[in-house]
Design a protein around this motif. Structure first.
Motif, PDB file in Angstrom:
ATOM      1  N   VAL A  69       0.822  -1.199   0.000  1.00 50.09           N
ATOM      2  CA  VAL A  69       0.000   0.000   0.000  1.00 50.09           C
ATOM      3  C   VAL A  69       0.862   1.258   0.000  1.00 50.09           C
ATOM      4  O   VAL A  69       2.044   1.227   0.358  1.00 50.09           O
ATOM      5  CB  VAL A  69      -0.959   0.026   1.213  1.00 50.09           C
ATOM      6  N   VAL A  70       0.248   2.363  -0.389  1.00 55.61           N
ATOM      7  CA  VAL A  70       0.882   3.674  -0.361  1.00 55.61           C
ATOM      8  C   VAL A  70      -0.159   4.686   0.099  1.00 55.61           C
ATOM      9  O   VAL A  70      -1.341   4.549  -0.228  1.00 55.61           O
ATOM     10  CB  VAL A  70       1.479   4.048  -1.743  1.00 55.61           C
ATOM     11  N   PHE A  71       0.262   5.689   0.900  1.00 54.28           N
ATOM     12  CA  PHE A  71      -0.677   6.691   1.398  1.00 54.28           C
ATOM     13  C   PHE A  71       0.079   7.894   1.947  1.00 54.28           C
ATOM     14  O   PHE A  71       1.276   7.825   2.217  1.00 54.28           O
ATOM     15  CB  PHE A  71      -1.583   6.096   2.489  1.00 54.28           C
ATOM     16  N   ARG A  72      -0.654   9.018   2.091  1.00 56.39           N
ATOM     17  CA  ARG A  72      -0.146  10.212   2.763  1.00 56.39           C
ATOM     18  C   ARG A  72      -0.700  10.214   4.186  1.00 56.39           C
ATOM     19  O   ARG A  72      -1.803   9.745   4.428  1.00 56.39           O
ATOM     20  CB  ARG A  72      -0.603  11.477   2.038  1.00 56.39           C
ATOM     21  N   TYR A  73       0.066  10.789   5.112  1.00 56.11           N
ATOM     22  CA  TYR A  73      -0.397  10.836   6.495  1.00 56.11           C
ATOM     23  C   TYR A  73       0.153  12.065   7.198  1.00 56.11           C
ATOM     24  O   TYR A  73       1.049  12.750   6.681  1.00 56.11           O
ATOM     25  CB  TYR A  73       0.007   9.561   7.247  1.00 56.11           C
ATOM     26  N   LYS A  74      -0.422  12.358   8.363  1.00 65.05           N
ATOM     27  CA  LYS A  74       0.104  13.426   9.212  1.00 65.05           C
ATOM     28  C   LYS A  74       0.252  12.903  10.628  1.00 65.05           C
ATOM     29  O   LYS A  74      -0.491  12.029  11.065  1.00 65.05           O
ATOM     30  CB  LYS A  74      -0.796  14.658   9.172  1.00 65.05           C
ATOM     31  N   GLU A  75       1.235  13.452  11.307  1.00 59.64           N
ATOM     32  CA  GLU A  75       1.492  13.040  12.690  1.00 59.64           C
ATOM     33  C   GLU A  75       0.799  14.016  13.627  1.00 59.64           C
ATOM     34  O   GLU A  75       0.938  15.228  13.489  1.00 59.64           O
ATOM     35  CB  GLU A  75       2.988  13.011  12.959  1.00 59.64           C
ATOM     36  N   THR A  76       0.030  13.479  14.570  1.00 60.60           N
ATOM     37  CA  THR A  76      -0.665  14.289  15.564  1.00 60.60           C
ATOM     38  C   THR A  76      -0.338  13.741  16.949  1.00 60.60           C
ATOM     39  O   THR A  76       0.340  12.716  17.081  1.00 60.60           O
ATOM     40  CB  THR A  76      -2.194  14.241  15.357  1.00 60.60           C
ATOM     41  N   LYS A  77      -0.848  14.407  17.967  1.00 57.92           N
ATOM     42  CA  LYS A  77      -0.652  13.915  19.334  1.00 57.92           C
ATOM     43  C   LYS A  77      -1.296  12.541  19.517  1.00 57.92           C
ATOM     44  O   LYS A  77      -0.837  11.729  20.297  1.00 57.92           O
ATOM     45  CB  LYS A  77      -1.252  14.893  20.331  1.00 57.92           C
ATOM     46  N   ALA A  78      -2.399  12.304  18.779  1.00 59.23           N
ATOM     47  CA  ALA A  78      -3.139  11.049  18.903  1.00 59.23           C
ATOM     48  C   ALA A  78      -2.534   9.928  18.070  1.00 59.23           C
ATOM     49  O   ALA A  78      -3.038   8.819  18.069  1.00 59.23           O
ATOM     50  CB  ALA A  78      -4.591  11.267  18.489  1.00 59.23           C
ATOM     51  N   GLY A  79      -1.479  10.206  17.318  1.00 58.93           N
ATOM     52  CA  GLY A  79      -0.852   9.175  16.493  1.00 58.93           C
ATOM     53  C   GLY A  79      -0.736   9.622  15.049  1.00 58.93           C
ATOM     54  O   GLY A  79      -0.845  10.808  14.726  1.00 58.93           O
ATOM     55  N   LYS A  80      -0.534   8.669  14.173  1.00 59.82           N
ATOM     56  CA  LYS A  80      -0.380   8.942  12.754  1.00 59.82           C
ATOM     57  C   LYS A  80      -1.709   8.676  12.047  1.00 59.82           C
ATOM     58  O   LYS A  80      -2.224   7.569  12.113  1.00 59.82           O
ATOM     59  CB  LYS A  80       0.716   8.061  12.158  1.00 59.82           C
ATOM     60  N   TRP A  81      -2.273   9.714  11.381  1.00 61.32           N
ATOM     61  CA  TRP A  81      -3.568   9.619  10.726  1.00 61.32           C
ATOM     62  C   TRP A  81      -3.397   9.675   9.224  1.00 61.32           C
ATOM     63  O   TRP A  81      -2.796  10.608   8.689  1.00 61.32           O
ATOM     64  CB  TRP A  81      -4.489  10.737  11.190  1.00 61.32           C
ATOM     65  N   VAL A  82      -3.943   8.694   8.527  1.00 64.05           N
ATOM     66  CA  VAL A  82      -3.887   8.627   7.073  1.00 64.05           C
ATOM     67  C   VAL A  82      -4.867   9.646   6.498  1.00 64.05           C
ATOM     68  O   VAL A  82      -6.000   9.751   6.960  1.00 64.05           O
ATOM     69  CB  VAL A  82      -4.241   7.203   6.586  1.00 64.05           C
ATOM     70  N   ASP A  83      -4.409  10.405   5.481  1.00 59.12           N
ATOM     71  CA  ASP A  83      -5.278  11.386   4.828  1.00 59.12           C
ATOM     72  C   ASP A  83      -6.434  10.679   4.136  1.00 59.12           C
ATOM     73  O   ASP A  83      -6.265   9.610   3.558  1.00 59.12           O
ATOM     74  CB  ASP A  83      -4.503  12.196   3.792  1.00 59.12           C
ATOM     75  N   ARG A  84      -7.576  11.339   4.149  1.00 62.34           N
ATOM     76  CA  ARG A  84      -8.771  10.788   3.513  1.00 62.34           C
ATOM     77  C   ARG A  84      -8.542  10.600   2.011  1.00 62.34           C
ATOM     78  O   ARG A  84      -7.966  11.439   1.356  1.00 62.34           O
ATOM     79  CB  ARG A  84      -9.929  11.747   3.757  1.00 62.34           C
ATOM     80  N   ARG A  85      -8.989   9.501   1.483  1.00 61.53           N
ATOM     81  CA  ARG A  85      -8.904   9.132   0.064  1.00 61.53           C
ATOM     82  C   ARG A  85      -7.476   9.028  -0.460  1.00 61.53           C
ATOM     83  O   ARG A  85      -7.235   9.203  -1.648  1.00 61.53           O
ATOM     84  CB  ARG A  85      -9.712  10.107  -0.804  1.00 61.53           C
ATOM     85  N   SER A  86      -6.489   8.768   0.416  1.00 58.43           N
ATOM     86  CA  SER A  86      -5.120   8.619  -0.078  1.00 58.43           C
ATOM     87  C   SER A  86      -4.622   7.179   0.022  1.00 58.43           C
ATOM     88  O   SER A  86      -3.575   6.864  -0.529  1.00 58.43           O
ATOM     89  CB  SER A  86      -4.167   9.544   0.685  1.00 58.43           C
ATOM     90  N   LEU A  87      -5.359   6.311   0.710  1.00 54.54           N
ATOM     91  CA  LEU A  87      -4.942   4.917   0.883  1.00 54.54           C
ATOM     92  C   LEU A  87      -5.251   4.116  -0.375  1.00 54.54           C
ATOM     93  O   LEU A  87      -6.389   4.095  -0.837  1.00 54.54           O
ATOM     94  CB  LEU A  87      -5.667   4.304   2.079  1.00 54.54           C
ATOM     95  N   ALA A  88      -4.209   3.476  -0.956  1.00 51.24           N
ATOM     96  CA  ALA A  88      -4.395   2.713  -2.190  1.00 51.24           C
ATOM     97  C   ALA A  88      -3.333   1.631  -2.298  1.00 51.24           C
ATOM     98  O   ALA A  88      -2.329   1.653  -1.584  1.00 51.24           O
ATOM     99  CB  ALA A  88      -4.319   3.633  -3.399  1.00 51.24           C
ATOM    100  N   LYS A  89      -3.574   0.690  -3.191  1.00 45.66           N
ATOM    101  CA  LYS A  89      -2.567  -0.332  -3.476  1.00 45.66           C
ATOM    102  C   LYS A  89      -1.428   0.304  -4.251  1.00 45.66           C
ATOM    103  O   LYS A  89      -1.645   1.109  -5.151  1.00 45.66           O
ATOM    104  CB  LYS A  89      -3.162  -1.462  -4.316  1.00 45.66           C
TER     105      LYS A  89
END
Length: 97
Positions: A69-89
């Motif tokens: 898989v490949v995706f964009r994400y951001k790091e927050t205090k609550a952990g690493k959150w994957v950007d909406r509609r960026s998760l793909a094979k």
């Protein structure tokens, strides 16, 4: 003033990107945030030993354990959150030759 214009010469931090084999996938939900909003599902992903969270309206994802898989994400205090509609094979060009 029109929206979308940034003041000053500050550079925006580039998006973080991750790719690798999806090792684990767990679903939580559905969660009802407020009236009129669709149900949200929270997925906990483990990719190459790193934990990420992903929130979407879809009950099932287009990826499965073992997929690359490949995706964009951001790091927050609550952990690493994957950007909406960026998760793909991830597509490997050598597979198509």
């Amino acid at each position: 003033m029109a929206g979308g214009f940034r003041r000053g010469k500050q550079q925006r931090a580039p998006k973080l990107e991750a790719r690798g084999e999806l090792q684990s996938l767990e679903r939580e939900g559905p969660f009802k945030e407020w009236l009129g909003m669709p149900d949200l599902y929270r997925f906990h992903l483990v990719v190459e030993g790193e934990a990420y969270s992903y929130q979407t309206e879809d009950a099932e994802l287009a990826v499965a354990v073992g997929d690359r898989v490949v995706f964009r994400y951001k790091e927050t205090k609550a952990g690493k959150w994957v950007d909406r509609r960026s998760l793909a094979k991830a597509i490997d060009p050598s597979d198509y030759q």
